[in-house]
Design a protein around this motif. Sequence first.
Motif, short mmCIF file in Angstrom:
data_model
loop_
_atom_site.label_atom_id
_atom_site.label_comp_id
_atom_site.label_asym_id
_atom_site.label_seq_id
_atom_site.Cartn_x
_atom_site.Cartn_y
_atom_site.Cartn_z
N ARG A 176 24.56 47.56 45.32
CA ARG A 176 25.46 48.80 45.50
C ARG A 176 26.20 48.89 44.21
O ARG A 176 26.46 47.80 43.47
N LEU A 177 26.71 50.05 44.13
CA LEU A 177 27.64 50.29 42.71
C LEU A 177 29.00 50.32 43.51
O LEU A 177 29.37 50.71 44.41
N VAL A 178 29.91 49.42 42.63
CA VAL A 178 31.39 49.19 42.81
C VAL A 178 32.22 50.00 41.73
O VAL A 178 31.73 49.29 40.65
N PRO A 179 33.07 50.33 41.93
CA PRO A 179 34.10 50.94 40.63
C PRO A 179 34.77 49.64 40.13
O PRO A 179 35.24 48.82 41.01
N ILE A 180 35.15 49.56 38.89
CA ILE A 180 35.85 48.62 38.28
C ILE A 180 36.77 49.07 37.67
O ILE A 180 37.15 49.81 36.85
N GLY A 181 38.08 48.64 38.00
CA GLY A 181 39.62 49.14 37.32
C GLY A 181 39.59 48.64 35.77
O GLY A 181 38.85 47.79 35.31
N SER A 182 40.69 49.44 35.37
CA SER A 182 40.84 48.96 33.88
C SER A 182 41.19 47.55 33.47
O SER A 182 40.77 47.30 32.50
N GLU A 183 42.24 47.02 34.51
CA GLU A 183 42.55 45.49 34.04
C GLU A 183 41.34 44.73 34.32
O GLU A 183 41.45 43.96 33.19
N ALA A 184 40.46 44.95 35.16
CA ALA A 184 39.43 44.06 35.23
C ALA A 184 38.48 44.26 34.26
O ALA A 184 37.94 43.45 33.45
N LEU A 185 38.19 45.60 33.79
CA LEU A 185 37.35 45.83 32.48
C LEU A 185 37.99 45.39 31.39
O LEU A 185 36.96 44.73 30.66
N LYS A 186 39.16 45.42 31.08
CA LYS A 186 39.71 44.78 29.90
C LYS A 186 39.47 43.37 29.85
O LYS A 186 39.22 42.80 28.68
N ALA A 187 39.94 42.58 30.98
CA ALA A 187 39.63 41.26 31.09
C ALA A 187 38.25 40.63 30.66
O ALA A 187 38.03 39.76 30.10
N LEU A 188 37.33 41.57 31.43
CA LEU A 188 35.94 41.19 31.25
C LEU A 188 35.31 41.39 29.77
O LEU A 188 34.53 40.84 29.32
N LYS A 189 36.00 42.48 29.18
CA LYS A 189 35.62 42.80 27.67
C LYS A 189 35.84 41.73 26.80
O LYS A 189 35.36 41.09 25.96
N ILE A 190 37.22 41.11 27.12
CA ILE A 190 37.80 40.17 26.08
C ILE A 190 36.77 38.72 26.44
O ILE A 190 36.61 38.28 25.31
#
Length: 297
Positions: A176-190
């Motif tokens: 399934r596809l799940v939206p990921i919020g900006s805070e989670a995406l930022k932490a993931l990117k770092i």
Amino acid sequence: MHPAIKSFKAYLKLERSFASNSIEAYGRDLEKLFQFAALQEDKLSPEKFTLAHLRGFIAWINELGMIPSSQARILSGVKAFYKYLLMEDLITNDPSELLETPKIQRKLPDTLSINDIDKMIGAIDVSTPEGTRNKAIIEVLYGCGLRVSELTELRISNVYREIEFVKVTGKGSKERLVPIGSEALKALKIWLEQVRVHIPVKRGEEDLVFLNRRGTRLSRVYVFTLVKQLAELTGLKKNVSPHTLRHSFATHLVEGGADLRAVQEMLGHESITTTEIYTHLDREYLKSTIIEFHPRN
């Protein structure tokens, strides 16, 4: 193993694409049915059971001291088994069709407030490589409402940063596809760009998002331990687990007015009735709000 159980398990694997753990659980539950059959004076096999026999089986597992939720799980497997036998023309009618399932009192799961989650994230030391990863873990667990196994199996190739979605593999290997919020995406990117790139990755694990310092996948136990340690650090008195973050994700969405079908889709629930528990949580929230703030209370 009885041939009927063996063929049923093969059906669950090949035609229903059930996970191996689920198939083994069905097998164990059906073995209880065959144990009960062996105790009967008439020595009937379960294929020849009537509704009366199955009611006797319910009484038997109740006498064994099984709680209603365990009984309900076993009966769910028994009903699926009889549907399979009917489909394969091994029986002419389904004796489980009128079988009543024990009433289960649905326990509302513990949830955390947004403030509680902020405190947990704030307690992480992000000056260390492990801390950077752990912050990303908590942000993704709460930000996407993932199960622990979905988190530990998350793939880099399934993180679509441009459209802010992640693809996860849930129960029964369903994607399934799940939206990921900006805070989670930022932490993931770092984590991915500043820390993970410096870890020597074990062969075969190259596409996994979360790794330990040895370059292998994180265990479920580690994630459970991490969440419990953070809860203790922040002084939370609730019984907190990774699933608490998933419950909190769903509860906060429902409280914010999210459509229940959308929440069902994001959580990967097969049935809307599983998701409906969050409407009960929402009612409790509304009730407590009225009691606290209404001038007549």
